[in-house]
Design an enzyme around this catalytic site. Structure first.
Site, PDB file in Angstrom:
ATOM      1  N   HIS A 295      41.690  34.478  43.227  1.00  0.00           N
ATOM      2  CA  HIS A 295      42.397  34.947  42.041  1.00  0.00           C
ATOM      3  C   HIS A 295      42.951  33.807  41.178  1.00  0.00           C
ATOM      4  O   HIS A 295      43.331  32.765  41.707  1.00  0.00           O
ATOM      5  CB  HIS A 295      43.568  35.838  42.469  1.00  0.00           C
ATOM      6  CG  HIS A 295      43.179  36.935  43.395  1.00  0.00           C
ATOM      7  ND1 HIS A 295      43.342  36.842  44.757  1.00  0.00           N
ATOM      8  CD2 HIS A 295      42.608  38.136  43.149  1.00  0.00           C
ATOM      9  CE1 HIS A 295      42.901  37.952  45.331  1.00  0.00           C
ATOM     10  NE2 HIS A 295      42.449  38.752  44.384  1.00  0.00           N
TER      11      HIS A 295
ATOM     12  N   ASP B 137      44.658  31.387  44.648  1.00  0.00           N
ATOM     13  CA  ASP B 137      44.106  31.359  45.990  1.00  0.00           C
ATOM     14  C   ASP B 137      42.590  31.290  45.874  1.00  0.00           C
ATOM     15  O   ASP B 137      42.072  30.951  44.810  1.00  0.00           O
ATOM     16  CB  ASP B 137      44.589  32.553  46.826  1.00  0.00           C
ATOM     17  CG  ASP B 137      44.206  33.905  46.217  1.00  0.00           C
ATOM     18  OD1 ASP B 137      43.327  33.948  45.336  1.00  0.00           O
ATOM     19  OD2 ASP B 137      44.795  34.925  46.630  1.00  0.00           O
TER      20      ASP B 137
ATOM     21  N   SER C 228      42.103  43.836  42.941  1.00  0.00           N
ATOM     22  CA  SER C 228      43.235  42.936  43.177  1.00  0.00           C
ATOM     23  C   SER C 228      43.601  42.094  41.968  1.00  0.00           C
ATOM     24  O   SER C 228      44.707  41.539  41.913  1.00  0.00           O
ATOM     25  CB  SER C 228      42.938  42.014  44.365  1.00  0.00           C
ATOM     26  OG  SER C 228      41.757  41.270  44.150  1.00  0.00           O
TER      27      SER C 228
END
Length: 374
Positions: free
Chosen positions: A340, A337, A33
């Protein structure tokens, strides 16, 4: 995925490669991600970034979500821009890709993915490294169909192959709620060796398929991200030493692997180890010197379970959307978040990896790798 996905761009790709050699930056992005550009938008998964406020600062989309797990650009996006890329490599699974997709490069990364196939299974869908390499084979088959084997090898020889993996594998190892990694899990050293052995297989497979310029990114200090600090019950300004010690041990192995592969394949191949741990830890420790005001809490989402960053409703001012704990100034936070970095942090990391000295990138940095000729 079938070859017909690419059939409509055949003429343009042939024209581009024949008449504009060396003018474009080509990259093939593999990872999780941290570098996913939207592949998870096209699979059934709990790991998605397809709703606001994700992408709120991503200018090409007008602030709309693209599947990137941050508020703006990823590290790979930013590095590509600095090296002259005029557009970002689109996600492999996107149904409507640009006509110069193959020439520009493709992003195969997937949120929740890992080096190991079982990593991230609680999120249901994800594309592990093994499957990402399989997808690259499909892309390669198309290039061969358009240009032939010899021209394909020339193209791939100059492209940069970046791999950003390991974070989810290590996070899963420390999560007690996952049955596969239960009380009988293997010792950390054995688990890290297992990660390295699997990664080695896929790196050599990519080399066999024509890759010659590799950027292998180390795992960052996960013990300092909001999610890990919360589940490990870390208080104050500290990070989880237990988690970071395991990561440092993995990165030592990874750096050693890069050295071994460079010796094995010789001067016509270059593997670069990118020390993201050192870069990101420097930001966390000295965050105020970089202009940040918060290096512990996420800009978006809760600092405690379920750690969700979401938008409950858009107000007239996009920057003040009715969101879950959205901070006032995203440029002042290290974390977007619970997992990340913000685009602001990604810019710093990208610049360091691009032009850093031997303590950051070894044996050469990414800009030097881009200019490297065999």
């Amino acid at each position: 995925m079938t070859v017909s996905k690419y059939s409509y761009i055949t003429i343009f790709v042939v024209f581009s490669i024949n008449f504009f050699p060396g003018l474009c930056f080509t990259t093939f992005v593999f990872g999780d991600s941290l570098v996913d550009a939207g592949n998870n938008d096209y699979i059934f998964t709990l790991s998605k970034a397809d709703s606001p406020p994700y992408g709120i600062d991503f200018k090409p989309s007008g602030g709309q979500p693209t599947g990137r797990f941050t508020n703006g650009r990823t590290i790979s996006d930013i590095i590509g821009e600095y090296l002259g890329a005029e557009s970002f490599p689109p996600p492999f699974l996107a149904p409507n890709t640009e006509s110069d997709t193959i020439f520009t490069g493709i992003n195969y990364a997937s949120g929740a993915a890992g080096i190991l196939d079982e990593t991230g299974f609680l999120f249901l869908g994800r594309i592990p490294l093994r499957e990402q390499v399989k997808h690259f084979k499909e892309s390669r088959d198309y290039i061969v169909k358009v240009k032939g084997e010899n021209e394909t090898m020339k193209l791939l020889k100059e492209a940069i192959f970046s791999l950003t993996f390991g974070s989810n594998d290590i996070i899963n190892y420390f999560q007690p709620s996952i049955p596969f990694f239960g009380s009988n899990k293997v010792a950390p050293s054995d688990y890290l060796d297992y990660m390295i052995s699997n990664l080695t297989i896929h790196l050599k497979e990519l080399h066999e398929l024509g890759a010659r310029k590799f950027v292998v990114v180390g795992v960052g200090p996960l013990g300092c991200i909001p999610f890990v600090r919360a589940v490990q019950f870390v208080r104050g300004e500290k990070c989880s030493e237990e988690v970071n010690e395991v990561i440092e041990a993995y990165n030592v192995r990874l750096s050693g692997l890069v050295g071994e592969l460079n010796q094995e394949f010789g001067p016509k191949t270059m593997f670069v180890y990118a020390n993201s741990y050192a870069v990101f830890m420097k930001i966390i420790v000295n965050y105020r010197q970089y202009g940040f005001v918060n290096a512990k809490q996420p800009c978006c989402g809760a600092y405690f379970p379920p750690f969700i960053c979401y938008n409950k409703g858009q107000s007239q001012d996009q920057n003040r959307s009715s969101s879950s704990f959205l901070c006032d100034d995203r440029s002042k936070y290290v974390f977007w978040d619970a997992y990340h970095p913000t685009e602001a942090a990604n810019i710093i990391i990208a610049k360091e990896l691009l032009d850093g000295d031997e303590t950051i990138s070894t044996p050469i940095n990414i800009r030097q790798l881009h200019a490297y000729r065999f």
